[in-house]
Enzyme design. Structure first.
Site, short mmCIF file in Angstrom:
data_model
loop_
_atom_site.label_atom_id
_atom_site.label_comp_id
_atom_site.label_asym_id
_atom_site.label_seq_id
_atom_site.Cartn_x
_atom_site.Cartn_y
_atom_site.Cartn_z
N GLU A 1 4.44 2.22 10.48
CA GLU A 1 4.03 0.84 10.26
C GLU A 1 4.99 -0.06 11.03
O GLU A 1 6.19 0.16 10.96
CB GLU A 1 4.07 0.46 8.79
CG GLU A 1 3.49 -0.92 8.55
CD GLU A 1 3.44 -1.34 7.07
OE1 GLU A 1 3.86 -0.56 6.20
OE2 GLU A 1 2.99 -2.46 6.83
N ALA B 1 11.83 0.92 2.69
CA ALA B 1 11.12 2.17 2.41
C ALA B 1 9.69 2.04 2.92
O ALA B 1 9.25 0.94 3.22
CB ALA B 1 11.11 2.45 0.91
N MET B 2 9.00 3.18 3.00
CA MET B 2 7.65 3.18 3.58
C MET B 2 6.72 4.05 2.76
O MET B 2 7.06 5.19 2.44
CB MET B 2 7.76 3.67 5.03
CG MET B 2 6.43 3.77 5.74
SD MET B 2 5.63 2.14 5.91
CE MET B 2 3.92 2.64 5.87
N GLU B 3 5.55 3.50 2.46
CA GLU B 3 4.63 4.10 1.49
C GLU B 3 3.69 5.15 2.06
O GLU B 3 2.61 5.36 1.51
CB GLU B 3 3.80 2.98 0.86
CG GLU B 3 2.76 2.31 1.79
CD GLU B 3 3.23 1.02 2.46
OE1 GLU B 3 4.45 0.84 2.58
OE2 GLU B 3 2.38 0.21 2.85
N ASN B 4 4.05 5.87 3.13
CA ASN B 4 3.17 6.89 3.71
C ASN B 4 2.51 7.72 2.63
O ASN B 4 3.16 8.14 1.68
CB ASN B 4 3.98 7.83 4.61
CG ASN B 4 4.94 7.08 5.48
OD1 ASN B 4 4.54 6.26 6.28
ND2 ASN B 4 6.24 7.34 5.29
N HIS C 1 7.58 -0.14 -6.04
CA HIS C 1 6.81 -0.82 -5.00
C HIS C 1 6.05 0.19 -4.13
O HIS C 1 4.84 0.07 -3.94
CB HIS C 1 7.77 -1.66 -4.14
CG HIS C 1 7.11 -2.39 -3.02
ND1 HIS C 1 6.71 -3.71 -3.13
CD2 HIS C 1 6.76 -2.00 -1.77
CE1 HIS C 1 6.15 -4.08 -2.00
NE2 HIS C 1 6.17 -3.07 -1.14
N GLU C 2 6.76 1.17 -3.61
CA GLU C 2 6.09 2.13 -2.71
C GLU C 2 5.06 2.96 -3.47
O GLU C 2 4.00 3.28 -2.94
CB GLU C 2 7.12 3.03 -2.01
CG GLU C 2 8.24 2.30 -1.28
CD GLU C 2 7.78 1.21 -0.31
OE1 GLU C 2 6.66 1.31 0.20
OE2 GLU C 2 8.56 0.26 -0.08
N HIS D 1 1.86 1.01 -3.93
CA HIS D 1 1.07 0.91 -2.70
C HIS D 1 -0.02 1.98 -2.63
O HIS D 1 -0.99 1.81 -1.88
CB HIS D 1 1.98 1.09 -1.47
CG HIS D 1 2.48 -0.20 -0.89
ND1 HIS D 1 1.68 -1.30 -0.71
CD2 HIS D 1 3.70 -0.54 -0.40
CE1 HIS D 1 2.39 -2.27 -0.14
NE2 HIS D 1 3.61 -1.85 0.05
N GLU E 1 1.07 -6.47 0.73
CA GLU E 1 2.47 -6.74 0.38
C GLU E 1 2.62 -7.77 -0.74
O GLU E 1 3.38 -7.58 -1.68
CB GLU E 1 3.27 -7.14 1.61
CG GLU E 1 3.40 -6.02 2.65
CD GLU E 1 3.96 -4.71 2.10
OE1 GLU E 1 4.57 -4.72 1.01
OE2 GLU E 1 3.76 -3.67 2.76
ZN LIG Z 1 5.36 -2.87 0.76
#
Ligand SMILES: [Zn+2]
Length: 885
Positions: A129, A270-273, A305-306, A309, A328
């Site tokens: 992203e 962080a990233m929600e993959n 949060h992640e 998502h 978001e």
């Molecule tokens: Zn987010």
């Protein structure tokens, strides 16, 4: 890097994709300098698109193309076109459905921008992203192309014993020469920005979660081996988040496995993959002796949060990047509510609003102001902003306030039912909220399209004869770049009226037969000017407006110090109670700063504040964290925002004066409170223990301002005896900002104790970077040469350069411009290494218009120097050019 002026992308130019990718079978042959990627795509023409015979244009940057096959036939070089950003097949395939097989190579080790496939220490990982996937292979890299991914990873068993990707593991096997392979299948179609792979020497902890429908989900957190003892809190946080989303939204997890990997080199939080979250180590690793209470809280928030998502972002995603706040804003709102339910709702709200008011309001008033749903961008990475995230969350919160809890849930259910598996817009979200409730949010939609912080003025007029109070409410919004005029917004204004004895009046408007017992009501403000008349008020009330911070606006009210002190003592709304004290302290500091600027020598601050604090200290409190916030002085950022021309020296001197005066006047009370709450504890993380530490350390902060041998000893005693990081770092911070003779010894001791813990060493850098004493810049420059400093590690850069420029106002703005030159030098250096980090670093310079002429000139010089640098990235170019415009 650019050669010509980068082009702007506009929301109004959005067009449906001409082609879709139904499935992607990816094979990665992993190597840290030469990874081979074979991508087999099943593609089709998009029947919904008007231009079905368009050429096929795939996105791809900085990758080496080896070969292309269309329906199994090799495509020769004369039948495709290659540009730095695209692979173009000019003749559209004659059939509707076809396969494309593309083989490419990439060099993860050379990828210091940390987008696409890169190396974090010796671990391979990805960040896609917003537009990182195009740095891995050629693809339709846009969120409205949703694809089913199957990923096979092939690698050396010693370097890559663990190889992870999205979804569920499907098969694995051994190969010759000590190599092996793993195949992952993700049954859920997703945009490529949610793709992830991680490979390396990783260890994990494991737990399980049972969903309400009876499915058992395996939960795994992967880290480097020496960090295994710092994962328990993250795992607990994940389990709480899963339960919360089931209970509050009725949403459960959908794969058999949920994985989190912590990596040390990461541009963001962080990233929600899908199924494989990749996290900055900062938001996973915690042990009582290495992480503060605030770290614990942030970890829980980011893990939540992640996880959230998965429904708001992954299963329902954004149609285009202008809709970023769709996922978001909504997900930040959800994580804020999760945090509020897990701890103190009042404290959580105050902390969130504090961030919004100091940082988002500044963004909204500056050259980079943009709507929650922007109309255009040059580099989408620049739009992961406070406005899209935090203001976006406030907009969702206002819908929650207007529709009520049940109404909001009805709207969310309809949104999930209607759009599951789709890529949609902010408008689709509001439409679902409207349809589920029969509500009309037409005017409310302007919150998504208008930039700038609205100003709300509330004037009250009490009439003793008719025992009524007339409130006149006016709204306006200052112009922002590209938006010279604004339409009135739909603003929910929550308020209460407080009687002289401190109790709330029941609220009755003039056209109502009786008061219904409510003491807080939400008024719908929709016009430029509106009047509300409340009746049945035997005595003149004090107005408590914008309770709970019901809208992201600047509130203007004429309130005397006496009225603010009254609200601080009596308001039943915990947010407004705190805000009254904050506002009182802010105005008193501001007044002192103005006196200093005028060349006066004020001897003391107004006594209202000390007396209000004395009263608060004399009461007994259940929520000690809340009391700590009540006693905390507003930040220099907050006070600066109240000034027409910011004078960082005066603001700092005035705030220090008030701090010291409170410490002098209330020394006994503060010392008693400190001692009463001081424990040398190591593993207590309930709300009570956290509150105790927070209050104790707030007291210590005041006492340290006295800067005497006795207070130095107190701080050093706490530092040496501390058995948790909260207490240790709080004491060290006081020592570093004092004249203590033990300063050097304590800093050295801390470094020696924690030299193997990167996240703690980040704190060591940050503490020194934010030291407000003279000479901080010289010390920061020296720390750049410290063996532990590294310009390629974003956390380190943020902890030294970022902390100094963003949180050390008095030294960053030193009048010779040394701080500005320092930042200019490093934005230019970082631009060549990691454009995303570079562009996020120079926010303080973009605020140049708020300062005096001399500082303006010095700040502008640095912006011009940055803008004129050869090889400037799109990220940095956009921020610099917009700031100078
Ligand atoms: Zn987010």
């Amino acid at each position: 890097m650019r050669e010509s002026t980068p082009k702007t992308v506009y929301l109004k130019d959005y067009q449906l994709p001409e082609y879709l990718i139904g499935s992607a079978e990816l094979t990665f042959v992993l190597d840290e300098q030469d990874t081979r990627v074979v991508s087999r795509l099943t593609m089709q023409k998009n029947r919904k698109s008007l231009n079905g015979n368009a050429p096929l244009v795939l996105d791809g940057e900085r990758i080496i193309l080896e070969s292309i096959k269309l329906n199994g036939q090799k495509v020769t070089a004369n039948r495709y076109e290659l540009t730095p950003e695209n692979l173009i097949l000019p003749g559209a395939p004659k059939v509707d459905v076809f396969t494309l097989e593309i083989e490419t190579r990439v060099n993860p080790k050379a990828n210091t921008a940390l987008e696409g496939l890169y190396l974090s220490r010796d671990m391979l990982c990805t960040q896609c992203e917003a537009e990182g996937f195009r740095k891995i292979t050629y693809f339709l890299d846009r969120p409205d192309v949703m694809t089913r991914f199957t990923t096979t990873l092939v690698g050396d068993k010693w370097s890559y014993p663990v190889m992870l990707s999205n979804g569920n593991p499907a098969a694995m096997g051994d190969l010759r020469k000590n190599r092996h392979w793993v195949k992952w299948e993700d049954p859920f179609p997703k945009p490529c920005y949610l793709f992830a792979l991680v490979a390396g020497r990783l260890d994990h902890i494991e737990d399980t979660h049972l969903t309400p429908s009876g499915r058992e989900v395996k939960l795994r957190i992967f880290v480097e081996r020496h960090d295994l003892d710092k994962c328990a809190h993250a795992m607990q946080s994940l389990k709480h988040a899963m339960r919360w989303d089931e209970e509050v939204y009725g949403r459960e997890y959908d794969l058999d496995l949920y994985m989190i990997v912590a990596v040390s080199h990461f541009n963001m939080g962080a990233m929600e993959n899908k199924g494989l979250n990749v996290f900055n180590t900062k938001y996973v690793l915690a042990r009582p002796d290495t992480a503060t209470d605030a770290d614990y809280e942030h970890i829980e928030g980011v893990i939540g949060h992640e996880y959230f998502h998965n429904w708001t972002g992954n299963r329902i995603t954004c149609r285009d990047w202008f809709q970023l706040s769709l996922k978001e804003g909504l997900t930040v709102f959800r994580d804020q509510e999760f945090g509020a339910d897990r701890s103190s709702r009042a404290v959580k709200r105050i902390e969130d609003v504090n961030v919004l008011r100091t940082r988002q309001f500044a963004e909204d008033a500056g050259p980079l102001a943009h709507p929650v749903r922007p109309d255009s961008y040059i580099e989408i990475n620049n739009f992961y902003t406070m406005t899209v995230y935090e203001k976006g969350a406030e907009v969702v919160r206002m819908i929650h306030t207007l529709l009520g809890k049940e109404g909001f849930r009805r709207g969310a259910d309809l949104y999930f039912d209607r759009h599951d598996g789709q890529a949609v817009t902010c408008d689709d979200f509001i439409k679902a909220m409207e349809d589920a409730n029969g509500a009309d949010l037409t005017q409310f939609r302007r919150w998504y399209s208008q930039a700038g912080t609205p100003e709300l003025t509330v004037i009250s007029d009490y009439d003793g004869k008719s025992q009524s109070l007339t409130l006149t409410v006016r709204q306006s919004c200052p112009p922002t770049p590209g938006q010279p005029t604004k339409e009135p917004l739909h603003i929910p204004l929550a308020l209460g009226l407080i009687a002289p004895d401190g109790s709330d009046y029941p609220l009755q408007l003039e056209n109502e037969a009786e008061a219904l017992g409510q003491t807080t009501r939400v008024l719908s403000v929709t016009q430029l000017e509106q009047r509300f008349r409340f009746v049945n008020l035997p005595q003149e009330p004090v107005v408590s407006a914008l309770r709970g911070f019901s809208a992201p606006v600047r509130l203007h009210q004429h309130q005397s110090y006496g009225e603010l002190a009254f609200l601080l003592a009596h308001d039943s709304d915990p947010f407004n109670r705190w805000d009254a004290g904050h506002s009182l302290a802010g105005q008193i500091i501001l007044h002192l700063a103005e006196q200093l600027i005028a060349g006066e020598r004020p001897e003391r601050a107004d006594r209202h504040l000390v007396e209000a604090y004395r009263k608060a200290l004399a009461q007994s409190w259940n929520d000690l964290s809340y009391l700590a916030l009540l006693l905390g002085l507003p930040s220099e950022d907050y006070v600066s925002a109240l000034m027409k021309i910011v004078d960082p020296d005066a603001v700092h001197a005035a705030r220090q004066m008030v701090m010291k005066e409170i410490a002098q006047m209330l020394e006994n009370e503060l010392s008693r409170l400190y001692e009463a709450n001081h424990r040398e504890e190591s593993d207590c993380f309930d709300a009570e223990a956290i509150g105790r530490r927070r209050l104790k350390n707030t007291c210590l902060g005041f006492l340290a301002a006295l800067d005497t041998v006795a207070t130095h000893q107190l701080c050093v005693r706490q530092f040496r005896a501390a058995r948790n990081m909260t207490d240790q770092i709080a004491a060290l911070s006081c020592i570093v900002n004092s004249g203590s003779a033990d300063k050097g010894a304590c800093l050295d001791a801390f470094y020696q104790q924690w030299r193997d813990e990167d996240l703690v060493i980040d704190k060591w850098f940050a503490i020194q970077a934010t030291c407000h004493l003279p000479g901080a810049l010289g010390n920061v420059r020296r720390l750049l040469d410290h063996p532990a400093f590294d310009l390629k590690t974003p956390n380190r850069v943020r902890s030294l350069i970022g902390a100094f420029c963003q949180s050390n106002l008095v030294n960053f703005h030193q009048s010779d411009g040394g701080g500005y030159r320092f930042l200019g030098d490093h934005v230019i250096a970082l631009n060549a290494i990691n454009p995303q980090v570079a562009s996020r670093m120079f926010g303080p310079l973009t605020q140049w218009r708020r300062y005096d002429d001399a500082r303006q000139k010095l700040m502008r010089e640095q912006l011009q120097r940055i803008a004129g640098t050869d090889g400037i990235s799109k990220d940095v170019y956009e921020v610099a050019s917009k700031s100078l415009a």
